[in-house]
Motif scaffolding. Sequence first.
Motif, mmCIF file in Angstrom:
data_model
loop_
_atom_site.group_PDB
_atom_site.id
_atom_site.type_symbol
_atom_site.label_atom_id
_atom_site.label_comp_id
_atom_site.label_asym_id
_atom_site.label_seq_id
_atom_site.Cartn_x
_atom_site.Cartn_y
_atom_site.Cartn_z
ATOM 1 N N TYR A 65 -29.689 -37.188 -27.022
ATOM 2 C CA TYR A 65 -29.804 -38.644 -26.971
ATOM 3 C C TYR A 65 -28.550 -39.383 -27.418
ATOM 4 O O TYR A 65 -28.484 -40.600 -27.303
ATOM 5 N N ASN A 66 -27.572 -38.664 -27.961
ATOM 6 C CA ASN A 66 -26.385 -39.368 -28.463
ATOM 7 C C ASN A 66 -25.142 -38.494 -28.326
ATOM 8 O O ASN A 66 -25.217 -37.292 -28.039
ATOM 9 N N ALA A 85 -25.175 -43.966 -19.161
ATOM 10 C CA ALA A 85 -23.781 -44.357 -18.952
ATOM 11 C C ALA A 85 -22.933 -44.053 -20.173
ATOM 12 O O ALA A 85 -21.797 -43.562 -20.063
ATOM 13 N N ALA A 86 -23.461 -44.325 -21.356
ATOM 14 C CA ALA A 86 -22.715 -44.066 -22.589
ATOM 15 C C ALA A 86 -22.437 -42.572 -22.758
ATOM 16 O O ALA A 86 -21.329 -42.173 -23.156
ATOM 17 N N LEU A 87 -23.424 -41.746 -22.440
ATOM 18 C CA LEU A 87 -23.231 -40.308 -22.587
ATOM 19 C C LEU A 87 -22.308 -39.748 -21.510
ATOM 20 O O LEU A 87 -21.621 -38.751 -21.742
ATOM 21 N N CYS A 88 -22.283 -40.365 -20.352
ATOM 22 C CA CYS A 88 -21.350 -39.932 -19.306
ATOM 23 C C CYS A 88 -19.905 -40.135 -19.743
ATOM 24 O O CYS A 88 -19.021 -39.322 -19.427
ATOM 25 N N GLU A 137 -18.780 -40.019 -22.855
ATOM 26 C CA GLU A 137 -18.484 -38.952 -23.816
ATOM 27 C C GLU A 137 -18.351 -37.606 -23.115
ATOM 28 O O GLU A 137 -17.483 -36.800 -23.453
ATOM 29 N N ALA A 138 -19.213 -37.362 -22.137
ATOM 30 C CA ALA A 138 -19.178 -36.082 -21.419
ATOM 31 C C ALA A 138 -17.838 -35.873 -20.729
ATOM 32 O O ALA A 138 -17.318 -34.750 -20.678
ATOM 33 N N ALA A 139 -17.260 -36.950 -20.203
ATOM 34 C CA ALA A 139 -15.967 -36.843 -19.524
ATOM 35 C C ALA A 139 -14.882 -36.379 -20.472
ATOM 36 O O ALA A 139 -13.991 -35.617 -20.093
ATOM 37 N N THR A 140 -14.945 -36.829 -21.715
ATOM 38 C CA THR A 140 -13.934 -36.408 -22.697
ATOM 39 C C THR A 140 -14.148 -34.971 -23.152
ATOM 40 O O THR A 140 -13.212 -34.302 -23.580
ATOM 41 N N LEU A 141 -15.386 -34.500 -23.046
ATOM 42 C CA LEU A 141 -15.718 -33.149 -23.505
ATOM 43 C C LEU A 141 -15.662 -32.113 -22.381
ATOM 44 O O LEU A 141 -15.793 -30.917 -22.637
ATOM 45 N N GLY A 142 -15.483 -32.568 -21.152
ATOM 46 C CA GLY A 142 -15.496 -31.642 -20.021
ATOM 47 C C GLY A 142 -16.879 -31.121 -19.696
ATOM 48 O O GLY A 142 -17.030 -30.007 -19.181
ATOM 49 N N VAL A 143 -17.903 -31.935 -19.959
ATOM 50 C CA VAL A 143 -19.295 -31.557 -19.706
ATOM 51 C C VAL A 143 -19.817 -32.313 -18.484
ATOM 52 O O VAL A 143 -19.567 -33.509 -18.335
ATOM 53 N N ILE A 174 -21.861 -44.475 -12.641
ATOM 54 C CA ILE A 174 -21.699 -44.357 -14.096
ATOM 55 C C ILE A 174 -21.269 -42.961 -14.526
ATOM 56 O O ILE A 174 -21.011 -42.724 -15.710
ATOM 57 N N GLY A 175 -21.190 -42.024 -13.566
ATOM 58 C CA GLY A 175 -20.611 -40.728 -13.905
ATOM 59 C C GLY A 175 -21.515 -39.519 -13.803
ATOM 60 O O GLY A 175 -21.093 -38.403 -14.123
ATOM 61 N N VAL A 176 -22.761 -39.688 -13.364
ATOM 62 C CA VAL A 176 -23.637 -38.529 -13.172
ATOM 63 C C VAL A 176 -23.194 -37.774 -11.922
ATOM 64 O O VAL A 176 -22.913 -38.386 -10.889
#
Length: 309
Positions: A131-132, A159-162, A164-170, A248-250
């Motif tokens: 969730y975060n 959108a918020a998690l997308c 963060e995911a981009a920075t983590l390569g997830v 949004i990045g999904v």
Amino acid sequence: MQRQIQEQAQARASELTLGPVLFNWEPERWRDFYFGIADEAPVTTVYLGEAICFKRAPLFRDHVDAVAERLAAAGKTVVRSTLSEVMSAQERSLVAEVCAEPAVMVEANDGSALLHLRGRPHHVGPFINVYNERTMAVLARGGACAICLPPEMPAEAIAALCIEAATLGVTIETQVFGRLSLALSARCYHARAHDRNKDSCQFICKQDPDGLTLRTLEDQPFLVINGIQTMSYDYLNLIGELADLQRIGVRRFRLSPHSCDMVAVAATFRDVLDERIDAGEATQRLDALGIAAPFSNGFYHGKAGHLWN
């Protein structure tokens, strides 16, 4: 023109996936369903394995290798899914067995699987609450390369998690079709509904290939039970939100299997992702399948989950 090229590239980057069968289907039906998916469905990744009840796993074990081979021969990526609730020694053994398979990508649906998968690339399924951003970062450090978010999350949170995911390569995945998993319990609702206990259930859940509908005192359909799982009565349908999710990045869009024509469902979602048809025409196609429950998208819009916006 540049925007059009970008949108087309974005559509091509979007993957359609098929989650594990969550219901207790007859072994031959289970096998034939996946054979059909391998031969006809435009999905790139198929999740394979028992996620709800460890007692069901042996029923289709004889078919797993043949199904995996058929899917791989058709160009599909096979990911093995683990149980979503683990309490007994038998359940822990099943999770350990799946995670120990060599050269196999595994989707963890419970923390016990994360222990086995630490340090190697793996997926995180929707039964693990992400969730975060901090939770996502911890999972990424442990080897998670793709995360399917819980289906009750609204667009703003996704959108918020997308980001963060981009920075983590997830890679972020979301469910876009099928009944929603709402809760899990130590007790088997299916067994109790038929005056049986969990240990001597006699696989009564096989009578309900899409789950057992619960009704209110006013005789209105309310929820669905599937063994230890509580599900929505309605079917999530985010066909109209695909473009927004892409924006949004999904990048991965999950269909949850049901007894309707899943090849037709997959083809419809793929046509929208590839911009061959619009959401209006796609909704008409899905309506024509005769699914015996309403569609919903309320959670995505920050409303009650059963609503259709």
